[in-house]
Design a protein around this motif. Structure first.
Motif, PDB file in Angstrom:
ATOM      1  N   GLU A 219       0.831  -1.201   0.000  1.00 14.84           N
ATOM      2  CA  GLU A 219       0.000   0.000   0.000  1.00 14.84           C
ATOM      3  C   GLU A 219       0.869   1.256   0.000  1.00 14.84           C
ATOM      4  N   GLU A 220       1.730   1.354  -1.018  1.00  8.63           N
ATOM      5  CA  GLU A 220       2.733   2.406  -1.070  1.00  8.63           C
ATOM      6  C   GLU A 220       2.149   3.812  -0.951  1.00  8.63           C
ATOM      7  N   THR A 221       1.086   4.090  -1.713  1.00  8.94           N
ATOM      8  CA  THR A 221       0.538   5.437  -1.699  1.00  8.94           C
ATOM      9  C   THR A 221      -0.011   5.787  -0.325  1.00  8.94           C
ATOM     10  N   HIS A 222      -0.690   4.834   0.302  1.00 11.34           N
ATOM     11  CA  HIS A 222      -1.248   5.070   1.633  1.00 11.34           C
ATOM     12  C   HIS A 222      -0.130   5.331   2.647  1.00 11.34           C
ATOM     13  N   SER A 223       0.906   4.507   2.638  1.00  9.93           N
ATOM     14  CA  SER A 223       1.991   4.681   3.603  1.00  9.93           C
ATOM     15  C   SER A 223       2.757   5.971   3.331  1.00  9.93           C
ATOM     16  N   LEU A 224       2.872   6.355   2.056  1.00 12.34           N
ATOM     17  CA  LEU A 224       3.557   7.601   1.725  1.00 12.34           C
ATOM     18  C   LEU A 224       2.770   8.799   2.246  1.00 12.34           C
ATOM     19  N   ARG A 225       1.443   8.763   2.104  1.00 12.86           N
ATOM     20  CA  ARG A 225       0.615   9.856   2.627  1.00 12.86           C
ATOM     21  C   ARG A 225       0.823  10.013   4.127  1.00 12.86           C
ATOM     22  N   ASP A 226       0.806   8.887   4.837  1.00 14.82           N
ATOM     23  CA  ASP A 226       0.988   8.929   6.290  1.00 14.82           C
ATOM     24  C   ASP A 226       2.362   9.475   6.653  1.00 14.82           C
ATOM     25  N   ALA A 227       3.382   9.055   5.890  1.00 14.88           N
ATOM     26  CA  ALA A 227       4.745   9.512   6.174  1.00 14.88           C
ATOM     27  C   ALA A 227       4.890  11.009   5.923  1.00 14.88           C
ATOM     28  N   LEU A 228       4.258  11.494   4.868  1.00 12.60           N
ATOM     29  CA  LEU A 228       4.320  12.922   4.568  1.00 12.60           C
ATOM     30  C   LEU A 228       3.671  13.745   5.682  1.00 12.60           C
ATOM     31  N   ALA A 229       2.592  13.202   6.238  1.00  8.86           N
ATOM     32  CA  ALA A 229       1.876  13.914   7.300  1.00  8.86           C
ATOM     33  C   ALA A 229       2.714  14.036   8.569  1.00  8.86           C
ATOM     34  N   SER A 230       3.700  13.170   8.730  1.00 13.16           N
ATOM     35  CA  SER A 230       4.536  13.201   9.935  1.00 13.16           C
ATOM     36  C   SER A 230       5.991  13.523   9.613  1.00 13.16           C
ATOM     37  N   SER A 231       6.220  14.288   8.535  1.00 14.63           N
ATOM     38  CA  SER A 231       7.570  14.693   8.146  1.00 14.63           C
ATOM     39  C   SER A 231       7.676  16.214   8.109  1.00 14.63           C
TER      40      SER A 231
END
Length: 244
Positions: free
Chosen positions: A113-125
């Motif tokens: 689920e690359e796009t989902h995990s990337l969204r979450d990572a962006l929100a906490s970067s």
């Protein structure tokens, strides 16, 4: 004389010569020095006190290897890097670089689920290090990066791009309009033709280029200050309507 900007062909020729018998560098050495320069650039512009959480986006080629080295050094510098690497390089060197990051307890996003995990990572970067595509990139952008680049652009986070912003052609720049528009660029060895009009902060990292090679290719590299691995280049002026 001003620093020389490189075409794709010339950049490839210099890289090959650096790793030939004449240059005598190994890929490991060049990646280590390049990645250190990338980490130093980010740390110079974005302090760990204000921007501690770095999302390091790595592609499957040498650019991604530079990103993994940078992630390790950023961890050493006291940042909290997280690696997004949806298509890990298959060569042994990338596996070793990834193990080095694992040993630093640097998190790598799960490959599902690359796009989902990337969204979450962006929100906490707090800041992005873009090490996805290098000077050998040719459009179009393919999956999974075609969906990722718009997410990175829309995040509102500051972006530091390695060598050339991901999605840009090495000679034509962001002609397709699909590439990232970073706040900071760290060119490696010498800047590339496609970023000649880059108007934001622009650094050069390539203190590994031997004097003989610098003269052979007429690179006209600036002097690096002190013991720094980077030097800031003059910003290009934005083109606009001419005054009459």
């Amino acid at each position: 004389m001003s620093v020389r900007y490189l075409t794709a062909k010339l950049a490839q020729q210099i890289d090959e010569q650096l790793m030939s018998a004449a240059g005598a560098f190994s890929l490991d050495q060049l990646m280590e020095l390049a990645g250190l320069a990338c980490a130093q650039t980010l740390a110079k512009v974005y302090s760990k006190e204000k921007y501690p959480r770095v999302l390091v986006c790595c592609g499957p080629g040498n650019q991604g290897g530079d990103g993994l080295v940078a992630a390790r050094h950023l961890g050493m510098f006291g940042y909290q890097p997280t690696i997004w690497m949806p298509k890990p390089g298959s060569k042994d060197i990338y596996k070793r670089l990834k193990t080095q990051c694992d040993n630093m307890k640097i998190q790598t996003l799960a490959p599902t689920e690359e796009t989902h995990s990337l969204r979450d990572a962006l929100a906490s970067s707090d800041v992005i290090l873009d090490a996805i595509f290098g000077f050998s990139f040719k459009p179009p952008v393919r999956a999974p990066f075609d969906a990722a680049l718009p997410l990175l652009s829309a995040s509102g986070l500051p972006i530091v791009s390695v060598d050339i912003p991901s999605g840009w052609d090495v000679e034509e720049g962001n002609a397709e309009g699909v590439g990232l528009n970073p706040d900071v660029l760290i060119s490696l060895t010498a800047p590339k033709e496609g970023v000649r009009q880059f108007t934001r902060r622009h650094f050069l990292g390539g203190r590994f280029v031997p004097k003989l090679m610098e003269e052979q290719f007429a690179l006209n590299l600036p002097e690096y200050p002190g013991f720094d691995q980077i030097v800031e280049l003059p910003q290009a002026k934005e083109s606009g309507p001419q005054k009459l």
